[in-house]
Design a protein around this motif. Sequence first.
Motif, PDB file in Angstrom:
ATOM      1  N   ASN A  42      -1.142  -3.788  -5.376  1.00  0.00           N
ATOM      2  CA  ASN A  42      -1.555  -2.405  -5.531  1.00  0.00           C
ATOM      3  C   ASN A  42      -1.083  -1.523  -4.542  1.00  0.00           C
ATOM      4  O   ASN A  42      -0.871  -0.323  -4.965  1.00  0.00           O
ATOM      5  CB  ASN A  42      -3.270  -2.351  -5.897  1.00  0.00           C
ATOM      6  CG  ASN A  42      -3.540  -2.831  -7.265  1.00  0.00           C
ATOM      7  OD1 ASN A  42      -2.728  -2.901  -8.124  1.00  0.00           O
ATOM      8  ND2 ASN A  42      -4.822  -3.356  -7.275  1.00  0.00           N
ATOM      9  N   LEU A  43      -0.791  -2.132  -3.350  1.00  0.00           N
ATOM     10  CA  LEU A  43      -0.232  -1.060  -2.435  1.00  0.00           C
ATOM     11  C   LEU A  43       1.094  -0.168  -2.982  1.00  0.00           C
ATOM     12  O   LEU A  43       1.356   0.804  -2.863  1.00  0.00           O
ATOM     13  CB  LEU A  43       0.128  -1.701  -1.124  1.00  0.00           C
ATOM     14  CG  LEU A  43      -1.264  -2.223  -0.286  1.00  0.00           C
ATOM     15  CD1 LEU A  43      -0.795  -2.857   0.930  1.00  0.00           C
ATOM     16  CD2 LEU A  43      -2.175  -0.929   0.379  1.00  0.00           C
ATOM     17  N   ILE A  44       1.788  -1.342  -3.768  1.00  0.00           N
ATOM     18  CA  ILE A  44       2.879  -0.916  -4.242  1.00  0.00           C
ATOM     19  C   ILE A  44       2.804  -0.200  -5.614  1.00  0.00           C
ATOM     20  O   ILE A  44       3.430   0.924  -5.688  1.00  0.00           O
ATOM     21  CB  ILE A  44       4.065  -2.062  -4.575  1.00  0.00           C
ATOM     22  CG1 ILE A  44       4.403  -2.762  -3.262  1.00  0.00           C
ATOM     23  CG2 ILE A  44       5.286  -1.736  -5.374  1.00  0.00           C
ATOM     24  CD1 ILE A  44       5.222  -3.821  -3.072  1.00  0.00           C
ATOM     25  N   GLY A  49       4.754   7.920  -9.312  1.00  0.00           N
ATOM     26  CA  GLY A  49       6.258   7.825  -9.664  1.00  0.00           C
ATOM     27  C   GLY A  49       6.731   6.448  -9.749  1.00  0.00           C
ATOM     28  O   GLY A  49       7.823   6.028 -10.400  1.00  0.00           O
ATOM     29  N   ILE A  50       6.056   5.345  -9.605  1.00  0.00           N
ATOM     30  CA  ILE A  50       6.655   3.898  -9.792  1.00  0.00           C
ATOM     31  C   ILE A  50       6.517   3.596 -11.222  1.00  0.00           C
ATOM     32  O   ILE A  50       5.783   3.905 -12.000  1.00  0.00           O
ATOM     33  CB  ILE A  50       5.924   2.931  -9.057  1.00  0.00           C
ATOM     34  CG1 ILE A  50       6.424   1.465  -8.808  1.00  0.00           C
ATOM     35  CG2 ILE A  50       4.142   3.021  -9.681  1.00  0.00           C
ATOM     36  CD1 ILE A  50       5.628   0.685  -7.966  1.00  0.00           C
ATOM     37  N   LEU A  70       9.100  -7.157  -1.594  1.00  0.00           N
ATOM     38  CA  LEU A  70       8.831  -6.368  -2.849  1.00  0.00           C
ATOM     39  C   LEU A  70       8.817  -4.825  -2.509  1.00  0.00           C
ATOM     40  O   LEU A  70       8.309  -4.614  -1.323  1.00  0.00           O
ATOM     41  CB  LEU A  70       7.694  -6.859  -3.253  1.00  0.00           C
ATOM     42  CG  LEU A  70       7.320  -8.267  -3.940  1.00  0.00           C
ATOM     43  CD1 LEU A  70       7.609  -9.204  -2.778  1.00  0.00           C
ATOM     44  CD2 LEU A  70       6.171  -8.247  -4.576  1.00  0.00           C
ATOM     45  N   VAL A  71       9.471  -4.094  -3.426  1.00  0.00           N
ATOM     46  CA  VAL A  71       9.550  -2.548  -3.197  1.00  0.00           C
ATOM     47  C   VAL A  71       9.285  -1.882  -4.553  1.00  0.00           C
ATOM     48  O   VAL A  71       9.938  -2.446  -5.528  1.00  0.00           O
ATOM     49  CB  VAL A  71      10.988  -2.300  -2.387  1.00  0.00           C
ATOM     50  CG1 VAL A  71      12.139  -2.628  -3.538  1.00  0.00           C
ATOM     51  CG2 VAL A  71      10.956  -0.839  -2.118  1.00  0.00           C
ATOM     52  N   GLY A  72       8.475  -0.947  -4.609  1.00  0.00           N
ATOM     53  CA  GLY A  72       8.605   0.009  -5.688  1.00  0.00           C
ATOM     54  C   GLY A  72       9.771   0.551  -5.902  1.00  0.00           C
ATOM     55  O   GLY A  72      10.400   0.915  -5.207  1.00  0.00           O
ATOM     56  N   VAL A  73       9.840   0.794  -7.507  1.00  0.00           N
ATOM     57  CA  VAL A  73      11.143   1.547  -8.000  1.00  0.00           C
ATOM     58  C   VAL A  73      10.556   2.797  -8.700  1.00  0.00           C
ATOM     59  O   VAL A  73       9.777   2.594  -9.571  1.00  0.00           O
ATOM     60  CB  VAL A  73      12.094   0.629  -8.562  1.00  0.00           C
ATOM     61  CG1 VAL A  73      13.288   1.179  -9.196  1.00  0.00           C
ATOM     62  CG2 VAL A  73      12.437  -0.523  -7.822  1.00  0.00           C
ATOM     63  N   ASP A  74      11.242   3.985  -8.643  1.00  0.00           N
ATOM     64  CA  ASP A  74      11.107   5.095  -9.231  1.00  0.00           C
ATOM     65  C   ASP A  74      11.927   5.181 -10.613  1.00  0.00           C
ATOM     66  O   ASP A  74      12.673   4.510 -10.989  1.00  0.00           O
ATOM     67  CB  ASP A  74      11.255   6.351  -8.546  1.00  0.00           C
ATOM     68  CG  ASP A  74      12.428   6.689  -8.108  1.00  0.00           C
ATOM     69  OD1 ASP A  74      13.537   6.256  -8.821  1.00  0.00           O
ATOM     70  OD2 ASP A  74      12.635   7.548  -7.068  1.00  0.00           O
ATOM     71  N   SER A  75      11.672   5.868 -11.308  1.00  0.00           N
ATOM     72  CA  SER A  75      12.307   6.360 -12.408  1.00  0.00           C
ATOM     73  C   SER A  75      13.636   6.484 -12.533  1.00  0.00           C
ATOM     74  O   SER A  75      14.681   6.401 -13.419  1.00  0.00           O
ATOM     75  CB  SER A  75      11.641   7.358 -13.353  1.00  0.00           C
ATOM     76  OG  SER A  75      11.959   8.907 -12.647  1.00  0.00           O
ATOM     77  N   ALA A  82       8.610   3.604   1.061  1.00  0.00           N
ATOM     78  CA  ALA A  82       7.405   3.791   2.063  1.00  0.00           C
ATOM     79  C   ALA A  82       6.471   2.570   2.279  1.00  0.00           C
ATOM     80  O   ALA A  82       5.887   2.316   3.214  1.00  0.00           O
ATOM     81  CB  ALA A  82       6.605   4.837   1.534  1.00  0.00           C
ATOM     82  N   ILE A  83       6.380   1.921   1.230  1.00  0.00           N
ATOM     83  CA  ILE A  83       5.616   0.459   1.316  1.00  0.00           C
ATOM     84  C   ILE A  83       6.530  -0.720   1.121  1.00  0.00           C
ATOM     85  O   ILE A  83       7.036  -0.756  -0.267  1.00  0.00           O
ATOM     86  CB  ILE A  83       4.516   0.746   0.323  1.00  0.00           C
ATOM     87  CG1 ILE A  83       3.466   1.793   0.745  1.00  0.00           C
ATOM     88  CG2 ILE A  83       3.725  -0.560   0.349  1.00  0.00           C
ATOM     89  CD1 ILE A  83       2.197   2.104  -0.085  1.00  0.00           C
ATOM     90  N   LEU A  84       6.572  -1.567   1.699  1.00  0.00           N
ATOM     91  CA  LEU A  84       7.251  -2.792   1.309  1.00  0.00           C
ATOM     92  C   LEU A  84       6.518  -4.075   1.632  1.00  0.00           C
ATOM     93  O   LEU A  84       5.439  -4.002   2.475  1.00  0.00           O
ATOM     94  CB  LEU A  84       8.534  -2.941   2.625  1.00  0.00           C
ATOM     95  CG  LEU A  84       9.611  -1.862   2.449  1.00  0.00           C
ATOM     96  CD1 LEU A  84      10.635  -1.856   3.760  1.00  0.00           C
ATOM     97  CD2 LEU A  84      10.089  -1.780   1.055  1.00  0.00           C
TER      98      LEU A  84
END
Length: 102
Positions: A42-44, A49-50, A70-75, A82-84
Amino acid sequence: MAITPNSGAEISLEEAQKLIQNFQAKFPGEIKASFYGIETLNLILNQEGIIGVRIYYGYDSVAKKIAVVLVGVDSTGKDMTAILVDKGEDCPNNCDITSPLY
């Protein structure tokens, strides 16, 4: 093909088993899986915008094992660095040995 919130696809148990068997045959000494808790994920996932998560494959030269980041990806397809996340609980130490994926 562009990434979207629907990128990826559900696969059958048989397809998953074959992928896992192929990996374990090619890399017999490596980890089988990694577990990440919901609060860590959930941190990711709670970033504004994820649209999804990208998984990078790496190698931990200290522990001498495959690692994932693991890394979030935007549109726009950009990594949201910022969070990995890494340091999951690895299998075979923490496994469901009754799973058909094991």
